[in-house]
Design a protein around this motif. Structure first.
Motif, PDB file in Angstrom:
ATOM      1  N   ARG A 260       0.748  -1.203   0.097  1.00 35.03           N
ATOM      2  CA  ARG A 260       0.105   0.044   0.044  1.00 35.03           C
ATOM      3  C   ARG A 260       0.844   1.010   0.150  1.00 35.03           C
ATOM      4  O   ARG A 260       1.943   1.060   0.443  1.00 35.03           O
ATOM      5  CB  ARG A 260      -0.760   0.009   1.357  1.00 35.03           C
ATOM      6  CG  ARG A 260      -1.805  -1.102   1.144  1.00 35.03           C
ATOM      7  CD  ARG A 260      -2.724  -1.362   2.366  1.00 35.03           C
ATOM      8  NE  ARG A 260      -3.268  -0.013   2.798  1.00 35.03           N
ATOM      9  CZ  ARG A 260      -3.316   0.511   3.940  1.00 35.03           C
ATOM     10  NH1 ARG A 260      -2.896  -0.307   5.002  1.00 35.03           N
ATOM     11  NH2 ARG A 260      -3.465   1.959   4.053  1.00 35.03           N
ATOM     12  N   GLY A 261       0.137   2.319  -0.427  1.00 34.63           N
ATOM     13  CA  GLY A 261       0.882   3.527  -0.323  1.00 34.63           C
ATOM     14  C   GLY A 261       2.081   3.674  -1.340  1.00 34.63           C
ATOM     15  O   GLY A 261       3.126   4.600  -1.340  1.00 34.63           O
TER      16      GLY A 261
ATOM     17  N   VAL B  39      -7.617   8.252   6.412  1.00 37.06           N
ATOM     18  CA  VAL B  39      -8.416   7.963   5.207  1.00 37.06           C
ATOM     19  C   VAL B  39      -9.260   6.870   5.134  1.00 37.06           C
ATOM     20  O   VAL B  39      -8.805   5.804   5.706  1.00 37.06           O
ATOM     21  CB  VAL B  39      -7.164   7.713   4.007  1.00 37.06           C
ATOM     22  CG1 VAL B  39      -8.076   7.559   2.878  1.00 37.06           C
ATOM     23  CG2 VAL B  39      -6.273   8.932   3.810  1.00 37.06           C
ATOM     24  N   GLU B 193      -1.755   9.555  -5.427  1.00 36.62           N
ATOM     25  CA  GLU B 193      -0.593   9.691  -4.557  1.00 36.62           C
ATOM     26  C   GLU B 193      -0.688  11.161  -4.122  1.00 36.62           C
ATOM     27  O   GLU B 193      -0.306  11.445  -3.152  1.00 36.62           O
ATOM     28  CB  GLU B 193       0.600   9.699  -5.586  1.00 36.62           C
ATOM     29  CG  GLU B 193       1.965   9.904  -4.801  1.00 36.62           C
ATOM     30  CD  GLU B 193       3.093   9.496  -5.611  1.00 36.62           C
ATOM     31  OE1 GLU B 193       2.853   9.288  -6.857  1.00 36.62           O
ATOM     32  OE2 GLU B 193       4.270   9.516  -5.137  1.00 36.62           O
ATOM     33  N   TRP B 196      -2.986  11.146  -1.250  1.00 31.57           N
ATOM     34  CA  TRP B 196      -2.239  10.323  -0.122  1.00 31.57           C
ATOM     35  C   TRP B 196      -1.264  10.968   0.503  1.00 31.57           C
ATOM     36  O   TRP B 196      -0.867  11.186   1.831  1.00 31.57           O
ATOM     37  CB  TRP B 196      -1.503   8.918  -0.910  1.00 31.57           C
ATOM     38  CG  TRP B 196      -1.039   8.052   0.184  1.00 31.57           C
ATOM     39  CD1 TRP B 196      -1.660   6.960   0.926  1.00 31.57           C
ATOM     40  CD2 TRP B 196       0.412   8.018   0.577  1.00 31.57           C
ATOM     41  NE1 TRP B 196      -0.947   6.284   1.649  1.00 31.57           N
ATOM     42  CE2 TRP B 196       0.385   6.733   1.533  1.00 31.57           C
ATOM     43  CE3 TRP B 196       1.607   8.774   0.338  1.00 31.57           C
ATOM     44  CZ2 TRP B 196       1.566   6.532   2.115  1.00 31.57           C
ATOM     45  CZ3 TRP B 196       2.422   8.158   0.957  1.00 31.57           C
ATOM     46  CH2 TRP B 196       2.759   7.197   1.698  1.00 31.57           C
ATOM     47  N   ARG B 197      -0.541  11.997  -0.200  1.00 27.63           N
ATOM     48  CA  ARG B 197       0.642  12.790   0.348  1.00 27.63           C
ATOM     49  C   ARG B 197      -0.067  13.811   1.236  1.00 27.63           C
ATOM     50  O   ARG B 197       0.513  14.210   2.322  1.00 27.63           O
ATOM     51  CB  ARG B 197       1.152  13.375  -0.730  1.00 27.63           C
ATOM     52  CG  ARG B 197       2.352  12.787  -1.584  1.00 27.63           C
ATOM     53  CD  ARG B 197       3.204  13.531  -2.358  1.00 27.63           C
ATOM     54  NE  ARG B 197       4.046  12.839  -3.161  1.00 27.63           N
ATOM     55  CZ  ARG B 197       5.219  12.197  -2.617  1.00 27.63           C
ATOM     56  NH1 ARG B 197       5.612  12.798  -1.659  1.00 27.63           N
ATOM     57  NH2 ARG B 197       6.079  11.631  -3.266  1.00 27.63           N
ATOM     58  N   ARG B 199      -2.594  13.569   3.170  1.00 28.84           N
ATOM     59  CA  ARG B 199      -2.850  12.690   4.342  1.00 28.84           C
ATOM     60  C   ARG B 199      -1.651  12.465   5.206  1.00 28.84           C
ATOM     61  O   ARG B 199      -1.391  12.599   6.407  1.00 28.84           O
ATOM     62  CB  ARG B 199      -3.441  11.458   4.172  1.00 28.84           C
ATOM     63  CG  ARG B 199      -2.928  10.145   4.935  1.00 28.84           C
ATOM     64  CD  ARG B 199      -4.032  10.018   6.321  1.00 28.84           C
ATOM     65  NE  ARG B 199      -3.600   8.748   7.110  1.00 28.84           N
ATOM     66  CZ  ARG B 199      -2.561   8.376   7.618  1.00 28.84           C
ATOM     67  NH1 ARG B 199      -1.824   9.337   8.012  1.00 28.84           N
ATOM     68  NH2 ARG B 199      -2.469   7.393   8.214  1.00 28.84           N
ATOM     69  N   HIS B 200      -0.358  11.998   4.469  1.00 31.30           N
ATOM     70  CA  HIS B 200       0.917  11.765   5.093  1.00 31.30           C
ATOM     71  C   HIS B 200       1.728  12.825   5.682  1.00 31.30           C
ATOM     72  O   HIS B 200       2.565  12.865   6.423  1.00 31.30           O
ATOM     73  CB  HIS B 200       1.424  10.495   4.699  1.00 31.30           C
ATOM     74  CG  HIS B 200       0.630   9.134   4.644  1.00 31.30           C
ATOM     75  ND1 HIS B 200       1.111   8.182   5.740  1.00 31.30           N
ATOM     76  CD2 HIS B 200      -0.328   8.729   4.053  1.00 31.30           C
ATOM     77  CE1 HIS B 200       0.299   7.257   5.725  1.00 31.30           C
ATOM     78  NE2 HIS B 200      -0.675   7.412   4.681  1.00 31.30           N
ATOM     79  N   GLN B 218      -5.276   1.144  -1.738  1.00 28.91           N
ATOM     80  CA  GLN B 218      -3.886   1.845  -1.798  1.00 28.91           C
ATOM     81  C   GLN B 218      -3.876   3.044  -0.926  1.00 28.91           C
ATOM     82  O   GLN B 218      -2.937   3.179  -0.346  1.00 28.91           O
ATOM     83  CB  GLN B 218      -3.830   2.347  -3.269  1.00 28.91           C
ATOM     84  CG  GLN B 218      -3.122   0.979  -3.985  1.00 28.91           C
ATOM     85  CD  GLN B 218      -2.487   1.538  -5.388  1.00 28.91           C
ATOM     86  OE1 GLN B 218      -2.858   2.511  -5.940  1.00 28.91           O
ATOM     87  NE2 GLN B 218      -1.276   0.881  -5.403  1.00 28.91           N
ATOM     88  N   VAL B 219      -5.094   3.942  -1.007  1.00 32.14           N
ATOM     89  CA  VAL B 219      -4.810   4.996  -0.225  1.00 32.14           C
ATOM     90  C   VAL B 219      -5.653   4.863   1.165  1.00 32.14           C
ATOM     91  O   VAL B 219      -5.325   5.818   2.245  1.00 32.14           O
ATOM     92  CB  VAL B 219      -5.642   6.250  -0.898  1.00 32.14           C
ATOM     93  CG1 VAL B 219      -4.931   6.401  -2.317  1.00 32.14           C
ATOM     94  CG2 VAL B 219      -7.087   5.869  -1.007  1.00 32.14           C
ATOM     95  N   ASP B 221      -7.004   4.217   5.191  1.00 28.65           N
ATOM     96  CA  ASP B 221      -6.406   3.257   6.494  1.00 28.65           C
ATOM     97  C   ASP B 221      -7.535   2.335   6.588  1.00 28.65           C
ATOM     98  O   ASP B 221      -7.200   1.214   7.136  1.00 28.65           O
ATOM     99  CB  ASP B 221      -6.365   4.548   7.436  1.00 28.65           C
ATOM    100  CG  ASP B 221      -5.279   5.270   7.416  1.00 28.65           C
ATOM    101  OD1 ASP B 221      -4.225   5.074   7.130  1.00 28.65           O
ATOM    102  OD2 ASP B 221      -5.614   6.350   7.184  1.00 28.65           O
TER     103      ASP B 221
END
Lengths: 321, 272
Positions: A260-261, B39, B193, B196-197, B199-200, B218-219, B221
């Motif tokens: 993932r990610g 997420v 992506e 996702w970025r 979030r992170h 993929q993205v 939680d």
């Protein structure tokens, strides 16, 4: 190999826009074997849908087919007179459209739409024949008396498949036939298309951008980029050992249930079709690009395994493998 | 995440013509960690209620029963200031990129105006720089996007434009309803992506509504699987995808085509 059922040579399609001529499809050539499933993949604007529609001469202004030939049964679709073209369409080459939602006439019953199709080709149409066609795509005969708005998306797409195969064509062109459907329905519809196609022995050209679906559906895959076919070959060979860097990136960009990610998008933006970059159109985004790539358009290279690749380094990759 | 839903029931129909009432949501609760970005993926088929849930989260719809809370307060009773904060801090990416734009304005306006109004940019030039960076992040060419009208863009381009706008505004929460459904598979990765970025790296939460299990995996939680207005399964995304318990979730997982032609997906007996 048997004689191809469809033969495309040097197809060129252009669109006249207010800002110049867009080169949507550029010297695309391929053959289709009877019963074969060819997947055309690529990003938006790569020319895959335009290529598919050009096979039936369904390009509307401002688009124009400016060169090449599409031969079915010895008849060139591009050069054919209108009457000959009408006889071919539907009967020899048929379309499963992209948005089944809008492809059916909303004010006619499904039965009427079958009757119109048969009448246009001077063929008799019975209730039994309609029921048989509906059954072949897994629909109840009662669907014949319904209007499109009474059907779900998956049912409408099945009706479109039944209409496409009604006159037993040799080639089915399916333009993203499942992109508007829920995933579970998508699989059911693809299964239907695959079964009907096999029973009929028809060849399929399926347009899509999902390499995962192509991996499962297609026998052969053609990857399009900026209006050109950049790699064409057997689906297993292409997935096992893609020779064009773009093909590799397309396969790598597929999300799966792995780590993932981790995102492997293809960096950069698809080139403008109005002013494509010189040389290989992919070179600005290509990790392998060398000096030759910005200078010369790579010619289509025939590899020993029957693949055709438009990359200056396709042979090098073959040697290394 | 400061946004919550408590036992929401949404009913449509009935009323004047006495038609049958339909429950779009049958008691849905969304509770997420308040102390860290998160997420949440909401997956399900058409008619499962996932879009109705986003309309609740965005305040477009009030639940028939139950509550939607923003920082612990009922969305229905926010004062003007709290409502302004909510409007800035919760941004939407709509499913239908055709209906979300004002066709009379160039796309510049929807990028530049909020950049100025929400105080992200002090000058027009700064706003433009922000807009161009956000557009590039979703794979759009600023020079070919700014200055155009919505109808001159494709569905995929409009979707990306909405993601770019949401990213640029740096909200606390983005509620995205099928944000990449019209975007090519190859580009989805790039857009996801960038979400996702956020979030992170920027500590932003995301509610990602989709029918695509692979991108949810993929993205996200955690994931909520919805069907007929109910949550049939929820939990850690890896657990739910790898060991789905509900038959419907199992069916969803099985409907994802393996991106490898040597794995049999059960489409039919293929010619080897």
């Amino acid at each position: 190999m048997s004689a191809p059922v469809l033969s495309v040579r040097d197809l060129v399609v252009e669109f006249a826009t207010s800002r110049g001529v867009a080169h949507a499809v550029n010297s695309v050539s391929f053959d289709l074997e009877p019963g074969e499933r060819l997947g055309l993949v690529g990003e938006s604007g790569s020319g895959k849908t335009t290529t598919a529609l050009a096979l039936m001469r369904l390009i509307r202004p401002p688009g124009r087919i400016v060169g090449g030939s599409v031969v079915i049964d010895g008849v060139d679709v591009i050069a054919a007179a209108t009457a000959a073209l009408r006889r071919l369409r539907g009967a020899r080459i048929a379309l499963v459209p992209q948005g089944a939602m809008n492809a059916l006439n909303p004010v006619l019953t499904i039965a009427t739409q079958f009757e119109d199709l048969f009448a246009a080709h001077g063929q008799p149409c019975t209730r039994a024949r309609i029921a048989e066609l509906l059954a072949s795509v897994g629909l109840d005969p009662g669907v014949a008396d319904r209007h499109p708005h009474e059907l779900s998306g998956g049912m409408k797409q099945r009706v479109c498949i039944a209409l496409a195969v009604a006159l037993r064509p040799a080639v089915i062109v399916a333009d993203e036939p499942t992109s508007a459907l829920d995933v579970i329905v998508q699989k059911q519809v693809l299964r239907t298309l695959a079964r009907v196609q096999r029973e009929l022995g028809a060849a399929v050209v399926m347009v899509g951008h999902d390499m995962g679906l192509m991996a499962q559906f297609a026998h052969r895959v053609g990857v399009m980029y900026a209006g050109r076919l950049v790699e064409l070959g057997d689906v297993r060979r292409i997935f096992a050992d893609p020779r064009h860097p773009y093909t590799r990136m397309l396969i790598d960009s597929l999300p799966g249930f792995g780590q993932r990610g981790v995102f492997k998008g293809i960096p950069g933006v698809a080139p403008s079709l109005l002013a494509p970059p010189p040389g290989c159109p992919f070179h600005p985004r290509c990790p392998r690009a060398g000096a030759v790539c910005s200078a010369e358009l790579p010619p289509p290279l025939d590899l020993p395994d029957g693949r055709i690749v438009r990359c200056h380094f396709a042979q090098e990759a073959a040697d290394a493998a | 995440m400061p946004l919550e839903v408590e036992g929401a029931v949404v009913e449509f129909g009935g009323g004047l013509f006495g038609g049958r009432r339909k429950q779009a949501l049958r008691g849905v609760t969304v509770r997420l960690p308040a102390d860290r970005p998160h997420v949440l993926a909401v997956v399900g088929e058409s008619g499962s209620g996932k879009t109705t849930l986003t309309r609740l989260l965005l305040g477009f719809l009030r639940p028939t029963r139950g509550r939607v809370l923003w920082r612990g307060r009922d969305l229905a009773s926010l004062d003007a200031q709290a409502r302004r904060d909510y409007r800035r801090d919760v941004q939407a990416v709509f499913q239908d990129p055709f209906g979300a734009y004002n066709p009379a304005y160039r796309v510049d306006r929807m990028m530049l105006l909020p950049a100025r109004r929400f105080g992200l940019a002090a000058s027009g030039e700064e706003a433009r720089a922000l807009a161009e960076a956000a557009l590039s992040a979703v794979g759009l060419r600023p020079a070919e996007t700014l200055g155009r009208y919505p109808h001159q863009l494709s569905g995929g381009q409009r979707q990306r434009l909405m993601v770019a706008r949401a990213i640029m505004l740096r909200p606390k929460v983005i509620v995205a309803d099928e944000p990449v459904s019209m975007v090519d598979a190859s580009l989805r990765a790039t857009i996801l992506e960038s979400l996702w970025r956020l979030r992170h790296e920027a500590g932003m939460s995301l509610v990602y509504v989709t029918h695509d299990l692979t991108t949810a995996y993929q993205v996200a939680d955690t994931v909520m699987v919805m069907r007929n207005g109910e949550v049939v399964e929820e939990g850690d995304v890896e657990q739910v995808i790898r060991a789905p318990r509900h038959p419907y979730t199992q069916e969803l997982v099985a409907a994802v085509p393996p991106p490898d032609p040597t794995i049999d997906w059960g489409l039919e007996d293929r010619v080897a």
